[in-house]
Design an enzyme around this catalytic site. Structure first.
Site, short mmCIF file in Angstrom:
data_model
loop_
_atom_site.label_atom_id
_atom_site.label_comp_id
_atom_site.label_asym_id
_atom_site.label_seq_id
_atom_site.Cartn_x
_atom_site.Cartn_y
_atom_site.Cartn_z
N ALA A 63 0.87 -1.17 0.00
CA ALA A 63 0.00 0.00 0.00
C ALA A 63 0.91 1.23 0.00
O ALA A 63 2.09 1.13 0.32
CB ALA A 63 -0.86 -0.01 1.25
N GLY A 106 0.50 -5.05 0.82
CA GLY A 106 -0.62 -5.05 -0.13
C GLY A 106 -0.24 -5.69 -1.45
O GLY A 106 -1.11 -6.19 -2.18
N GLU A 109 -0.75 -9.29 -0.94
CA GLU A 109 -2.21 -9.51 -0.82
C GLU A 109 -2.87 -9.48 -2.20
O GLU A 109 -3.75 -10.27 -2.50
CB GLU A 109 -2.81 -8.45 0.11
CG GLU A 109 -2.35 -8.67 1.56
CD GLU A 109 -2.71 -7.52 2.49
OE1 GLU A 109 -2.37 -6.37 2.17
OE2 GLU A 109 -3.33 -7.79 3.54
N GLU A 129 4.07 -5.58 7.31
CA GLU A 129 3.28 -4.54 7.99
C GLU A 129 3.66 -4.31 9.44
O GLU A 129 3.64 -3.17 9.92
CB GLU A 129 1.78 -4.87 7.88
CG GLU A 129 1.16 -4.64 6.50
CD GLU A 129 1.28 -5.86 5.59
OE1 GLU A 129 2.08 -6.77 5.88
OE2 GLU A 129 0.57 -5.88 4.56
N1 3HC Z 1 4.62 3.46 0.00
C1 3HC Z 1 5.10 4.68 -0.30
N2 3HC Z 1 6.37 4.93 -0.63
C2 3HC Z 1 7.20 3.88 -0.65
C3 3HC Z 1 6.78 2.58 -0.34
C4 3HC Z 1 5.42 2.38 -0.02
N3 3HC Z 1 4.94 1.18 0.25
N4 3HC Z 1 7.83 1.75 -0.44
C5 3HC Z 1 8.88 2.51 -0.80
N5 3HC Z 1 8.49 3.80 -0.93
C6 3HC Z 1 9.32 4.94 -1.36
C7 3HC Z 1 10.42 5.26 -0.37
O1 3HC Z 1 9.96 6.14 0.62
C8 3HC Z 1 11.46 5.89 -1.26
O2 3HC Z 1 11.06 7.21 -1.49
P1 3HC Z 1 12.16 8.38 -1.69
O3 3HC Z 1 12.99 7.94 -2.86
O4 3HC Z 1 11.35 9.59 -1.90
O5 3HC Z 1 12.94 8.39 -0.41
C9 3HC Z 1 11.30 5.13 -2.58
O6 3HC Z 1 9.99 4.54 -2.53
C10 3HC Z 1 12.31 4.02 -2.78
O7 3HC Z 1 12.30 3.20 -1.61
P2 3HC Z 1 13.65 2.66 -0.97
O8 3HC Z 1 14.64 3.77 -0.89
O9 3HC Z 1 13.28 1.97 0.28
O10 3HC Z 1 14.12 1.64 -2.10
P3 3HC Z 1 14.81 0.23 -1.96
O11 3HC Z 1 15.01 -0.25 -3.34
O12 3HC Z 1 15.97 0.32 -1.02
O13 3HC Z 1 13.74 -0.72 -1.23
C11 3HC Z 1 11.59 -1.76 -0.85
C12 3HC Z 1 12.55 -1.06 -1.86
C13 3HC Z 1 12.23 -3.06 -0.40
C14 3HC Z 1 10.31 -1.98 -1.52
C15 3HC Z 1 11.43 -0.84 0.39
O14 3HC Z 1 11.10 0.45 -0.06
C16 3HC Z 1 10.34 -1.27 1.32
O15 3HC Z 1 10.54 -2.15 2.12
N6 3HC Z 1 9.18 -0.60 1.23
C17 3HC Z 1 8.09 -0.78 2.16
C18 3HC Z 1 7.37 -2.07 1.93
C19 3HC Z 1 6.22 -2.18 2.89
O16 3HC Z 1 6.35 -1.96 4.09
N7 3HC Z 1 5.07 -2.54 2.36
C20 3HC Z 1 3.90 -2.70 3.17
C21 3HC Z 1 3.17 -1.42 3.20
S1 3HC Z 1 1.79 -1.50 4.29
C22 3HC Z 1 0.61 -2.34 3.44
O17 3HC Z 1 0.85 -2.78 2.34
C23 3HC Z 1 -0.70 -2.46 4.11
C24 3HC Z 1 -1.59 -3.44 3.41
O18 3HC Z 1 -1.64 -4.62 4.16
C25 3HC Z 1 -2.99 -2.90 3.24
#
Ligand code: 3HC
Ligand code: NAI
Length: 707
Positions: A63, A106, A109, A129
């Site tokens: 998400a 997400g 999912e 999450e």
């Molecule tokens: N939402 C919004 N922005 C995100 C994002 C997300 N899910 N994931 C990454 N970004 C953004 C980062 O903030 C960063 O932004 P910036 O360049 O402006 O600083 C850019 O994308 C690149 O991210 P990284 O620097 O972290 O890039 P990497 O290549 O090192 O890593 C990744 C990529 C492994 C995907 C890492 O970004 C990550 O772990 N992201 C989060 C994943 C996550 O937690 N997903 C679950 C979200 S909650 C959810 O899905 C709820 C659902 O159950 C409803």
């Protein structure tokens, strides 16, 4: 269709491509785009099956985390992803999800609502999450146990750790690994299954297990999270949601998940952990050093000093594939340093962290030496000799003489001025501080200290190096103690004062450990060595202002040879396994010393203990911020989370103060000033922000201070 999602056709197979760079997060427009594509596909008789794939470097990383803040502040409240996922699953045409990069949160999912999943072998899937203080919110806790089994789902949803494609295949999350081009492989797979019925994950109950086995899985998972994820709300909620999957019909399970998801999302813990997520990325953004700044290629390095820190730093470089010369002053010290490194690697092999072969390869990259002979070839030198200005200057003068132009000369000093060290060289622009934390091969934090002459290229190179070696680099300015230790001084000072005023040793440590700190401040002192601070205090005693109260218990303990764990006794006494117990003798001594010093004794509450210690951190942090030694409050938070055991679910000291409210913090600090004198004078920035009703987070945005 929105421009974030494209629909194309390939010989009877529809291809839906998500294009929302950089990580294809499910931002507004993406779910709508997929939904519209499905509508068009349903009406198109020529389409027999569907491939859903991510454009760019990854499938869907989850998400859009930025949207959560809008939800909790009441600005948006969409329908969520659940209706789209049902629509995908109800599609009569088989839907194959093609995964590369990461299918996280997400993203996984979404993938699980498809009928089949294929992945390249480098792909990873996970429900991270909990790391954001929430649980999966789009039926992840309901579909994952149906694909992977209850135990695996519990593990993935509570730890948040991803698994690789191969493991996902083994557990049934992925149906096939694709060698070669993903889309080509996914299209071929789609043709194979086009005529087959489309299995709905939500109807696959065969892996949901039986009540007795499940009860065992849930109770042992609850025990594990209580121990390993102390204080966190989300892991327990994740277990409850997976448990619902095993006990309730799918729709009811989803309702339970939604309720728990919302509770977690609105918690202070989740807001703090989301702050941590963005702060970890913000830390790399340095206003006057653009992303395109040239970096110096880093092919080889050298470390001077093979003691506690030098040995660890050499390992860190070798682990990242960088060959490193390790120089010592004499053969005995060199042998001792190498023996410690060998022991560390052997322990890692014994614990199964990596193989004997990996350990040998790493060890081979470390070349011991007693001379500077080969230093002319290296790109970086990190000095880690004893802490003393005269010695450091002598070493740097020598490095300046032997190293080629362009070699970065870094010091691991924890207290000394980088500018003064740089003054002993002819190239101050190549001199920088790289302040590792002990043990250097374990702790994630690296304070990168900018001297007044340090060049932008050198800073950019060290920031990049921090990533290469698996650290989180934070740029700080050159002040005494830099950021972390400068704040740690007042924090540990207050812990001692509290004991001197009548609080029990254990009571002080327990109050802060209950707050969430990895260890209490007195036990931390014992671990790091009480003599370290004692020696520094002795060196700087001439700077102490007369009439300002100084703590004395730790110095008195040191005078008795009680340096902490290393001497088997400090605040606590230690057995040969380094297990701590209270020592009645210390208590007796302290009562005697405070009686002699005439310190009035009183009952002290746990609240006062935490307020005094934490607000001492915050008040010093506010000064550092205002003086420009940290770029933003969130950088200070990252330092405390990664170097000092501050609990991530509290967001860091500055964020924590913001959540308490700076007016309240200011009033409490002022009250301490009335009782305890000038050391508690509120930092001007704290007063101003409190008066204006602002936060430390606002400060970064309003002025953009520079380190
Ligand atoms: N939402 C919004 N922005 C995100 C994002 C997300 N899910 N994931 C990454 N970004 C953004 C980062 O903030 C960063 O932004 P910036 O360049 O402006 O600083 C850019 O994308 C690149 O991210 P990284 O620097 O972290 O890039 P990497 O290549 O090192 O890593 C990744 C990529 C492994 C995907 C890492 O970004 C990550 O772990 N992201 C989060 C994943 C996550 O937690 N997903 C679950 C979200 S909650 C959810 O899905 C709820 C659902 O159950 C409803
Ligand atoms: P240490 O005493 O364990 O090691 C220092 C080593 O330097 C010794 O082995 C000594 O023989 C060697 N040495 C001295 N002069 C030398 C020379 N001219 N050439 C080569 N080697 C020489 O000290 P430690 O703890 O590793 O500290 C090193 C530096 O790291 C200090 O500046 C210290 O302030 C800093 N530091 C220490 C931390 C800690 O927790 N120990 C944490 C962060 C920084």
């Amino acid at each position: 269709m929105t421009d974030l999602v494209q629909l194309t056709r390939d010989n009877g197979i529809a291809v839906i491509t998500i294009n929302n760079p950089p990580v294809n997060a499910l931002s507004p427009g993406v779910p709508e785009g997929i939904s519209e594509a499905l509508d068009q596909i349903a009406l198109d008789d020529s389409v027999k099956a569907v491939v859903l794939i991510g454009g760019g470097r990854t499938f869907v990383a989850g998400a859009d985390i930025k949207e959560f803040g809008k939800m909790t502040s009441g600005r948006t409240r969409g329908a969520g992803l659940l209706p789209l996922l049902l629509k995908m699953e109800d599609s009569t045409k088989p839907l194959i999800v093609a995964i590369h990069g990461t299918a996280f949160g997400g993203g996984l999912e979404l993938a699980m609502a498809g009928h089949y999943r294929v992945a390249v072998s480098s792909a990873q899937v996970g429900q991270p999450e909990v790391k954001l203080g929430i649980i999966p919110g789009a039926a992840g806790t309901q579909r994952l146990p149906r694909l992977a089994g209850v135990a695996k789902a519990v593990e993935m949803c509570t730890t948040g750790n991803p698994i690789k494609a191969e493991e996902a295949l083994k557990f049934g999350i992925v149906d096939r690994i694709i060698d070669g081009d993903l889309l080509t492989g996914a299209l071929a797979f789609a043709r194979e299954v086009a005529a087959k019925p489309a299995p709905k994950t939500r109807e696959r109950n065969e892996k949901l297990g039986n009540a007795a086995d499940n009860a065992q899985i849930f109770s042992s998972a609850r025990e594990t999270v209580a121990k390993k994820q102390r204080g966190l709300l989300a892991p327990a909620a994740a277990i409850e949601a997976v448990e619902a999957a095993t006990k309730l019909p799918f729709e009811e399970g989803c309702k339970t998940e939604q309720k728990l998801f919302i509770e977690c999302l609105f918690s202070e813990q989740s807001k703090s952990l989301i702050h941590v997520f963005f702060s970890e990325r913000e830390v790399n953004k340095i206003p006057d050093i653009p992303k395109e700044t040239a970096v110096i290629p880093m092919k080889s390095a050298a470390v001077v000093g093979a003691g506690t820190m030098g040995g660890g730093i050499a390992m860190v470089l070798a682990n990242a594939g960088i060959p490193v010369l390790l120089k010592e002053a004499d053969p005995t010290a060199l042998d001792r340093g190498l023996a410690t490194i060998q022991l560390n690697y052997a322990n890692s092999v014994k614990r199964g962290r990596f193989s004997q072969q990996v350990a040998e390869d790493r060890l081979k990259r470390i070349t011991p030496t007693l001379t500077y002979d080969d230093f002319s070839k290296v790109d970086l030198v990190i000095e880690a000799v004893f802490e003393g200005m005269a010695l450091k200057k002598e070493v740097f003068k020598e490095l300046d003489r032997v190293c080629k132009p362009g070699t970065i000369l870094a010091s691991n000093t924890s207290t000394l001025s980088i500018d003064e060290i740089a003054s002993s060289t002819s190239r101050p622009e190549f001199v920088i501080g790289t302040h590792f934390f002990s043990p250097a091969n374990v702790m994630r934090l690296l304070e990168i200290v900018r001297g007044k002459a340090t060049s932008k290229e050198v800073i950019a190179t060290c920031m990049q190096l921090s990533k290469t070696i698996g650290k989180i680099g934070v740029l700080v300015g050159n002040c005494r103690g830099f950021v972390g230790n400068r704040m740690f001084g007042p924090y540990r000072r207050e812990a001692q004062f509290l004991v001197e005023e009548g609080a029990g040793i254990e009571a002080v440590d327990k109050a802060l450990s209950d707050f969430g700190m990895a260890m209490g401040p007195l036990a931390t002192g014992d671990l790091a060595g009480l003599d370290v601070g004692w020696r520094i205090r002795k060196e700087y005693r001439h700077l102490e202002v007369p009439g300002i109260r100084q703590p004395f218990t730790e110095d008195s303990l040191c005078e008795l040879g009680r340096y902490g764990q290393k001497t088997g006794a400090g605040w606590y006494k230690y057995d040969d396994q380094r297990r701590a117990t209270l020592d009645p003798l210390v208590d007796e001594l302290i009562r005697k010393w405070v009686a002699e010093a005439g310190v009035p004794q009183r009952q002290i509450s746990a609240q006062e203990i935490t307020d005094r210690c934490l607000y001492a951190l915050v008040n010093e942090g506010a000064r550092i911020l205002e003086e420009g030694y940290a770029l933003r409050a969130s950088d200070i938070d990252i330092i405390y989370l990664n170097g000092y055991g501050f609990p991530a679910y509290r967001g860091g000291p500055m964020w924590y103060a913001d959540t308490v409210g700076l007016k309240q913090v200011y009033e409490r600090v002022s009250e301490f000033q009335r009782h305890h004198g000038e050391i508690w004078r509120p930092a001007p920035l704290l007063k101003r922000l409190a008066d204006e009703g602002k936060t430390f987070a606002d400060f970064g945005k309003e002025e953009g201070a520079a380190a």
